[in-house]
Design a protein around this motif. Structure first.
Motif, mmCIF file in Angstrom:
data_model
loop_
_atom_site.group_PDB
_atom_site.id
_atom_site.type_symbol
_atom_site.label_atom_id
_atom_site.label_comp_id
_atom_site.label_asym_id
_atom_site.label_seq_id
_atom_site.Cartn_x
_atom_site.Cartn_y
_atom_site.Cartn_z
ATOM 1 N N GLY A 286 41.005 48.060 42.158
ATOM 2 C CA GLY A 286 41.550 46.804 42.642
ATOM 3 C C GLY A 286 40.610 45.625 42.594
ATOM 4 O O GLY A 286 40.975 44.523 43.019
ATOM 5 N N ALA A 287 39.400 45.810 42.066
ATOM 6 C CA ALA A 287 38.415 44.723 42.049
ATOM 7 C C ALA A 287 38.695 43.741 40.917
ATOM 8 O O ALA A 287 39.277 44.087 39.876
ATOM 9 N N PHE A 288 38.244 42.508 41.102
ATOM 10 C CA PHE A 288 38.344 41.428 40.125
ATOM 11 C C PHE A 288 36.931 40.941 39.818
ATOM 12 O O PHE A 288 36.168 40.622 40.735
ATOM 13 N N TYR A 289 36.570 40.888 38.522
ATOM 14 C CA TYR A 289 35.197 40.578 38.121
ATOM 15 C C TYR A 289 35.034 39.171 37.533
ATOM 16 O O TYR A 289 33.972 38.850 37.036
ATOM 17 N N GLY A 290 36.082 38.346 37.593
ATOM 18 C CA GLY A 290 35.877 36.931 37.319
ATOM 19 C C GLY A 290 36.558 36.335 36.118
ATOM 20 O O GLY A 290 36.981 35.176 36.165
ATOM 21 N N TRP A 291 36.578 37.042 34.990
ATOM 22 C CA TRP A 291 37.097 36.447 33.755
ATOM 23 C C TRP A 291 38.571 36.100 33.905
ATOM 24 O O TRP A 291 39.325 36.894 34.448
ATOM 25 N N PRO A 292 39.033 34.954 33.368
ATOM 26 C CA PRO A 292 38.257 33.931 32.666
ATOM 27 C C PRO A 292 37.793 32.776 33.563
ATOM 28 O O PRO A 292 37.091 31.891 33.096
ATOM 29 N N TRP A 293 38.198 32.790 34.826
ATOM 30 C CA TRP A 293 37.999 31.608 35.668
ATOM 31 C C TRP A 293 36.585 31.523 36.252
ATOM 32 O O TRP A 293 36.057 30.439 36.459
ATOM 33 N N TYR A 294 35.966 32.669 36.500
ATOM 34 C CA TYR A 294 34.647 32.705 37.144
ATOM 35 C C TYR A 294 33.762 33.731 36.435
ATOM 36 O O TYR A 294 34.239 34.584 35.683
ATOM 37 N N TYR A 295 32.468 33.652 36.702
ATOM 38 C CA TYR A 295 31.533 34.649 36.172
ATOM 39 C C TYR A 295 30.431 34.917 37.192
ATOM 40 O O TYR A 295 30.005 34.023 37.920
ATOM 41 N N ILE A 296 29.994 36.157 37.274
ATOM 42 C CA ILE A 296 28.890 36.590 38.152
ATOM 43 C C ILE A 296 29.067 35.994 39.557
ATOM 44 O O ILE A 296 28.248 35.222 40.047
ATOM 45 N N GLY A 297 30.181 36.354 40.180
ATOM 46 C CA GLY A 297 30.487 35.804 41.492
ATOM 47 C C GLY A 297 31.321 34.541 41.364
ATOM 48 O O GLY A 297 32.171 34.418 40.476
ATOM 49 N N ASP A 298 31.079 33.573 42.239
ATOM 50 C CA ASP A 298 31.944 32.392 42.303
ATOM 51 C C ASP A 298 31.482 31.235 41.409
ATOM 52 O O ASP A 298 31.791 30.078 41.673
ATOM 53 N N HIS A 299 30.772 31.558 40.324
ATOM 54 C CA HIS A 299 30.377 30.517 39.369
ATOM 55 C C HIS A 299 31.572 30.200 38.477
ATOM 56 O O HIS A 299 32.012 31.026 37.683
ATOM 57 N N GLU A 300 32.089 28.993 38.608
ATOM 58 C CA GLU A 300 33.305 28.617 37.895
ATOM 59 C C GLU A 300 33.010 28.228 36.457
ATOM 60 O O GLU A 300 32.078 27.467 36.184
ATOM 61 N N ASP A 301 33.801 28.768 35.544
ATOM 62 C CA ASP A 301 33.700 28.355 34.146
ATOM 63 C C ASP A 301 34.237 26.929 34.040
ATOM 64 O O ASP A 301 35.397 26.663 34.404
ATOM 65 N N PRO A 302 33.432 25.980 33.550
ATOM 66 C CA PRO A 302 33.885 24.587 33.499
ATOM 67 C C PRO A 302 35.104 24.380 32.629
ATOM 68 O O PRO A 302 35.819 23.381 32.784
ATOM 69 N N ARG A 303 35.378 25.303 31.738
ATOM 70 C CA ARG A 303 36.553 25.178 30.888
ATOM 71 C C ARG A 303 37.845 25.516 31.640
ATOM 72 O O ARG A 303 38.940 25.332 31.106
#
Length: 447
Positions: free
Chosen positions: A306-323
């Motif tokens: 049930g975990a979510f690892y970020g792609w495509p909106w975030y990476y390595i925690g809550d770092h938001e992809d500017p795109r």
């Protein structure tokens, strides 16, 4: 451009000196000192990245810098820690990718470029094949291989790029005895094409990794029925449209029934393995491109249901992809941070945990990961096998160069590691698809 090239070259020389000191002292490179390229790689070098080491997006320009594949020099051999040796099992393979070892010791290799799975049986304590055969042909970019049940397999499962099939198996079979049975008739195809397989410790659940269709889901469009309706009905972070059931680990019953999503936001989980000490599922992940030389980190991580690892909106925690700025604020505090961060664009593929007795005792419980190598980086990196360091079954976050020497210059490589597996005698088996070779890594001690 000339000034930029000079700065890159100067930085490479400085980092290479730092790496040499770290190798001599046994220190772990952290922070800025841990970044670098292929010239900084050598057996024994340790690195430890943390989320705090992430640079800002676009701190460097995104570049296309694929190394040219060349023939291996005469008498070439990978570089290994003291006491280890590498011996070639076979060459001329058709895109050898994932490697698995059957309980009887036979080595199964997915030759993705030849659409077949091959088997090698080695002379005891040697890299010399005494028998080899095509176990099954006529496949479609085969990648993952799994034996079921694990202790006394009755089946060999194979993941094509668009399906999962299985073959009846009895110990010692070098060729499939019948046509494949289709277990999963349809997987998303195209885009990231690799599909790895692993069974849960009890053998009840088959896990299948499915990479994304695209780099950052730029063509996904609007969620069906609207975002509120979609997220209320789907697992956290599930994609839609062209990314439906992608960037995930899917789960099935052993017979292929009861499809569900086990985890989301894994851009390209190219390698699956079960950690023997904990029975946790692990995967090795290729992260996204286009944000700069050192962003974001690739990684290897345990996969929580049930975990979510970020792609495509975030990476390595809550770092938001500017795109995707502002697209999914609801997910910012729901991203699971991976266990082991690996230098960006290293392209981790295969992963295997070491439970053998041949290597020194300190290796037991650690994991090996094959890094296929970069294309989206000014100074190439990857092209090696690393060792993830564990302490009492828990990842320390650090990793160590184990098998290097595949890079010849800034623009040419002779090998690209893909598959890793532990032989029945405790040796490490490594495939690489740059030159199409298969290797056995053994330990002889300090002599």
């Amino acid at each position: 451009m000339i000034h930029l090239m000079k700065r890159v070259a100067a930085a490479s020389v400085l980092l290479a000196g730092t790496a040499a000191v770290a190798q001599e002292t046994g220190a772990t490179l952290t922070g800025e000192a841990a970044f670098g390229g292929w010239r900084d790689d050598r057996p024994g070098i340790r690195r430890h990245f943390t989320p705090q080491d992430l640079p800002a997006p676009f701190a460097t320009e995104s570049t296309s810098n694929s190394a040219r594949r060349v023939s291996p020099p005469e008498n070439v051999s990978p570089q290994l820690p003291k006491g280890f040796s590498a011996h070639m099992i076979a060459s001329g393979l058709g895109g050898p990718r994932i490697v698995r070892v059957a309980p009887n010791g036979d080595i199964f290799v997915a030759e993705s470029g030849a659409d077949q799975v091959s088997v090698y049986r080695l002379e005891d304590g040697s890299a010399k094949p005494v028998q080899n055969s095509v176990f099954a042909g006529g496949l479609n970019q085969p990648y993952g291989i799994a034996f079921h049940p694990a202790a006394d397999p009755q089946w060999v499962y194979v993941a094509n790029t668009d399906s999962v099939v299985r073959f009846p198996y009895k110990s010692g079979d070098l060729e499939a005895s019948s046509e494949p049975e289709v277990i999963v008739a349809e997987l998303p195809s195209g885009g990231h094409w690799t599909r790895d397989l692993a069974f849960s410790a009890d053998g009840e659940t088959l896990y299948v990794s499915v990479g994304s269709q695209s780099n950052v889901a730029s063509g996904m469009g609007e969620a069906p029925g609207g975002l509120d309706a979609w997220r209320s009905a789907q697992p956290i972070g599930a994609g839609w449209g062209s990314e439906t059931d992608r960037a995930t680990v899917l789960a099935f019953d052993a017979d292929g029934a009861n499809q569900r999503i086990a985890a989301t936001g894994l851009r390209n989980c190219s390698g699956l393995a079960l950690q023997p000490a904990t029975n946790a599922l692990w995967c090795a992940v290729n992260e996204r491109d286009g944000l700069g030389d050192n962003l974001p980190f690739d990684y290897a991580t345990s996969v929580s249901e049930g975990a979510f690892y970020g792609w495509p909106w975030y990476y390595i925690g809550d770092h938001e992809d500017p795109r995707h700025a502002g697209s999914r604020p609801d997910l910012a505090d729901k991203v699971t941070v991976p266990d082991v961060l690996i230098q960006a664009h290293s392209a981790p593929l295969g992963i295997a945990f070491y439970e053998g007795d041949q290597f020194p005792a300190a290796y037991r419980g650690d994991a090996f990961v094959a890094l296929h190598g970069s294309w989206n980086r000014g100074l190439i990196t990857g092209y090696k096998v690393v060792r993830l360091l564990f302490d009492n079954g828990r990842p320390t976050g650090a990793y160590e160069d184990f098998m290097t020497g595949f890079v010849l210059s800034d623009g040419s490589v002779w090998g690209r590691p893909v598959g890793v597996a532990i032989a029945r005698d405790g040796a490490l088996i490594v495939s690489e698809d740059g030159s199409g070779t298969l290797w056995r890594i053994a330990y002889q001690g300090s002599r």
